[in-house]
Design a protein around this motif. Structure first.
Motif, mmCIF file in Angstrom:
data_model
loop_
_atom_site.group_PDB
_atom_site.id
_atom_site.type_symbol
_atom_site.label_atom_id
_atom_site.label_comp_id
_atom_site.label_asym_id
_atom_site.label_seq_id
_atom_site.Cartn_x
_atom_site.Cartn_y
_atom_site.Cartn_z
ATOM 1 N N GLU A 136 64.748 21.549 -7.909
ATOM 2 C CA GLU A 136 65.273 20.789 -9.418
ATOM 3 C C GLU A 136 64.214 19.686 -9.460
ATOM 4 O O GLU A 136 63.593 19.036 -9.116
ATOM 5 C CB GLU A 136 66.792 20.224 -9.353
ATOM 6 N N VAL A 137 63.361 19.743 -10.585
ATOM 7 C CA VAL A 137 61.803 18.695 -11.380
ATOM 8 C C VAL A 137 62.982 17.788 -11.249
ATOM 9 O O VAL A 137 64.122 17.622 -12.501
ATOM 10 C CB VAL A 137 61.010 19.891 -12.407
ATOM 11 N N GLN A 138 62.517 16.258 -11.270
ATOM 12 C CA GLN A 138 62.976 15.429 -11.005
ATOM 13 C C GLN A 138 61.268 14.571 -11.181
ATOM 14 O O GLN A 138 59.954 14.272 -10.559
ATOM 15 C CB GLN A 138 63.801 14.954 -10.046
ATOM 16 N N LEU A 139 62.063 13.712 -12.094
ATOM 17 C CA LEU A 139 60.834 12.862 -12.399
ATOM 18 C C LEU A 139 61.184 11.300 -12.530
ATOM 19 O O LEU A 139 61.913 11.094 -13.261
ATOM 20 C CB LEU A 139 59.259 13.187 -13.913
ATOM 21 N N VAL A 140 60.626 10.536 -11.902
ATOM 22 C CA VAL A 140 61.422 8.641 -11.654
ATOM 23 C C VAL A 140 60.391 7.918 -12.196
ATOM 24 O O VAL A 140 59.608 7.598 -11.199
ATOM 25 C CB VAL A 140 62.267 8.665 -10.946
ATOM 26 N N GLU A 141 59.736 7.590 -13.427
ATOM 27 C CA GLU A 141 59.378 6.770 -13.939
ATOM 28 C C GLU A 141 59.606 4.975 -13.863
ATOM 29 O O GLU A 141 60.863 4.883 -13.601
ATOM 30 C CB GLU A 141 58.614 6.310 -15.237
ATOM 31 N N SER A 142 58.872 3.732 -13.479
ATOM 32 C CA SER A 142 59.048 2.666 -13.937
ATOM 33 C C SER A 142 57.539 1.620 -13.312
ATOM 34 O O SER A 142 56.928 2.430 -13.728
ATOM 35 C CB SER A 142 59.299 2.447 -11.696
ATOM 36 N N GLY A 143 57.885 0.653 -13.451
ATOM 37 C CA GLY A 143 57.055 -0.633 -13.672
ATOM 38 C C GLY A 143 57.168 -0.479 -15.139
ATOM 39 O O GLY A 143 55.818 -1.409 -15.651
ATOM 40 N N GLY A 144 57.539 -0.352 -15.905
ATOM 41 C CA GLY A 144 57.870 -1.664 -17.028
ATOM 42 C C GLY A 144 58.794 -2.380 -17.190
ATOM 43 O O GLY A 144 58.899 -2.870 -15.926
ATOM 44 N N GLY A 145 58.103 -3.251 -18.079
ATOM 45 C CA GLY A 145 59.061 -4.636 -18.201
ATOM 46 C C GLY A 145 57.932 -5.168 -19.948
ATOM 47 O O GLY A 145 57.752 -4.573 -20.954
ATOM 48 N N LEU A 146 58.501 -6.437 -20.136
ATOM 49 C CA LEU A 146 57.770 -6.987 -20.854
ATOM 50 C C LEU A 146 56.616 -8.079 -20.537
ATOM 51 O O LEU A 146 56.462 -8.597 -19.348
ATOM 52 C CB LEU A 146 58.772 -8.443 -21.270
ATOM 53 N N VAL A 147 55.699 -8.000 -21.356
ATOM 54 C CA VAL A 147 54.110 -8.028 -21.365
ATOM 55 C C VAL A 147 54.229 -9.100 -22.431
ATOM 56 O O VAL A 147 54.175 -8.458 -23.893
ATOM 57 C CB VAL A 147 52.943 -7.545 -20.774
ATOM 58 N N GLN A 148 52.470 -9.784 -22.768
ATOM 59 C CA GLN A 148 52.108 -10.549 -24.039
ATOM 60 C C GLN A 148 50.996 -9.509 -24.598
ATOM 61 O O GLN A 148 50.334 -8.991 -23.233
ATOM 62 C CB GLN A 148 51.407 -11.951 -23.140
ATOM 63 N N PRO A 149 50.504 -9.708 -24.800
ATOM 64 C CA PRO A 149 49.083 -8.733 -25.780
ATOM 65 C C PRO A 149 47.968 -9.448 -25.128
ATOM 66 O O PRO A 149 48.235 -10.475 -24.452
ATOM 67 C CB PRO A 149 48.976 -9.726 -27.165
ATOM 68 N N GLY A 150 47.425 -8.136 -24.367
ATOM 69 C CA GLY A 150 46.112 -8.801 -23.841
ATOM 70 C C GLY A 150 46.474 -8.326 -22.172
ATOM 71 O O GLY A 150 45.527 -8.386 -21.167
ATOM 72 N N GLY A 151 47.663 -7.962 -22.215
ATOM 73 C CA GLY A 151 48.143 -8.622 -20.507
ATOM 74 C C GLY A 151 48.141 -7.081 -19.785
ATOM 75 O O GLY A 151 47.613 -6.139 -20.513
ATOM 76 N N SER A 152 48.607 -6.780 -18.522
ATOM 77 C CA SER A 152 48.160 -5.149 -18.376
ATOM 78 C C SER A 152 49.700 -4.777 -17.122
ATOM 79 O O SER A 152 50.977 -5.803 -16.740
ATOM 80 C CB SER A 152 46.989 -5.470 -16.503
ATOM 81 N N LEU A 153 49.593 -3.502 -17.047
ATOM 82 C CA LEU A 153 50.919 -3.079 -15.848
ATOM 83 C C LEU A 153 50.547 -1.582 -15.647
ATOM 84 O O LEU A 153 49.904 -1.695 -16.068
ATOM 85 C CB LEU A 153 51.669 -2.958 -17.494
ATOM 86 N N ARG A 154 51.487 -1.746 -14.605
ATOM 87 C CA ARG A 154 50.695 -0.403 -13.947
ATOM 88 C C ARG A 154 52.297 0.505 -13.976
ATOM 89 O O ARG A 154 52.986 0.140 -13.186
ATOM 90 C CB ARG A 154 50.446 -0.026 -12.197
#
Length: 116
Positions: free
Chosen positions: A1-19
């Protein structure tokens, strides 16, 4: 069974970064192109980026080109999306997808909110 689990999101200010990360299982990850797709509140899905199986070929939507970078670690069965210079219009649920795809594939996604 294919499983895909995303993580790393959140609240960030304009101009910021996330991975963002996507842990894949249930298939031979290293054999497949992988994509990132996003869906903003009240809008349809939008294809963001794609990477080939070996990681050497990438492509991006014009809306994120020059700000986002897709990569993968086949030893860890993990897909990444480095997002820099984030804008409020990048606010969305981000999904990874197996293959070349512009649609979510049943995973939960990870919410990215860009706001001051």
């Amino acid at each position: 069974e294919v499983q895909l689990v995303e993580s790393g999101g959140g609240l960030v200010q304009p101009g910021g970064s996330l991975r963002l990360s996507c842990a894949a299982s249930g298939f031979t990850f290293s054999n497949y192109y992988m994509s990132w797709v996003r869906q903003a509140p009240g809008k349809g899905p939008e294809w963001v980026s794609v990477i080939n199986s070996g990681g050497g070929i990438t492509n991006y939507a014009d809306s994120v080109k020059g700000r986002f970078s897709i990569s993968r670690d086949n030893a860890k069965n993990t897909l990444y999306l480095q997002m820099n210079s984030l804008k409020p219009e990048d606010t969305a649920v981000y999904y990874c997808a197996k293959g070349v795809s512009g649609l979510p594939q049943g995973s939960e996604g990870t919410l990215v909110t860009v706001s001051s």
